[in-house]
Design an enzyme around this catalytic site. Structure first.
Site, PDB file in Angstrom:
ATOM      1  CG  HIS A  21      -1.891   1.148   1.159  1.00  0.00           C
ATOM      2  ND1 HIS A  21      -2.258   1.865   2.262  1.00  0.00           N
ATOM      3  CD2 HIS A  21      -2.574   1.695   0.123  1.00  0.00           C
ATOM      4  CE1 HIS A  21      -3.126   2.802   1.911  1.00  0.00           C
ATOM      5  NE2 HIS A  21      -3.325   2.710   0.607  1.00  0.00           N
ATOM      6  CE  LYS A  70       1.142   4.263   3.605  1.00  0.00           C
ATOM      7  NZ  LYS A  70      -0.079   3.777   2.944  1.00  0.00           N
ATOM      8  CD  GLN A  87      15.798   1.440  -1.216  1.00  0.00           C
ATOM      9  OE1 GLN A  87      16.053   2.329  -2.016  1.00  0.00           O
ATOM     10  NE2 GLN A  87      16.435   0.287  -1.226  1.00  0.00           N
TER      11      GLN A  87
END
Length: 178
Positions: A21, A70, A87
């Site tokens: 997400h 997050k 990443q």
């Protein structure tokens, strides 16, 4: 109305613990996104340490991309999933969007990008995390550049609200809209 100060994008790709997400905010270095980019990089908080996404060590993706997690790392393996495949997927997705000219009309020499990424602490397949984050980043950037979703698209599904973690009991085609 002119060019917007920034472009916001969102994408959710995959399912289960290895889904991605991604939220993106792309804007000018001298504008509000540039200020937020520099501020976030300079002010990490416990468990949330923004960093520049790189294609390879010493080769940051362009436009400069700030990776913001997050979820604080829940352990060494979760941290590896964040700093490794997620990443790398973000960096690859940015490069894909640029190579495919999905950001046409945006001065990439004057742009910075913030990417907020959810990596589930239960993620267990590095290759799937990589693929999902690459696709989600590319898609979020394309959506942001095109101004998607439209207000019409949002209104069309307002009676069927749900996400992978929750579906309200009143979500469905028979839900009253008045």
């Amino acid at each position: 109305m002119g060019e917007p100060a920034y472009a916001v994008g969102e994408s959710f790709i995959g399912s289960g613990a290895n889904a991605a997400h991604v939220n993106t905010v792309l804007g000018r270095r001298g504008g509000p996104v540039g200020t937020a980019w520099a501020t976030a990089l300079a002010t990490p908080s416990p468990g949330h340490v923004p960093f520049m996404a790189v294609l390879q060590p010493g080769l940051p993706v362009d436009p400069p991309t700030l990776f913001v997690t997050k979820a604080a790392p829940a352990g060494d393996e979760h941290g590896r999933m964040i700093w490794g495949p997620a990443q790398a997927g973000v960096a690859g997705g940015v490069a894909d969007a640029v190579a495919e000219d999905l950001l046409a009309g945006i001065d990439l020499d004057d742009a910075v990008l913030i990417v907020a990424v959810w990596v589930n602490p239960a993620a267990d397949d590095a290759d799937e995390v990589y693929r999902n984050n690459r696709a989600a980043t590319r898609t979020a950037l394309a959506n942001g550049a095109r101004g998607l979703p439209s207000a019409e698209d949002v209104l069309a599904v307002r009676g069927a609200v749900h996400n992978p973690f929750y579906t309200p009991p009143d979500a469905g085609p028979d839900r009253p809209t008045a």
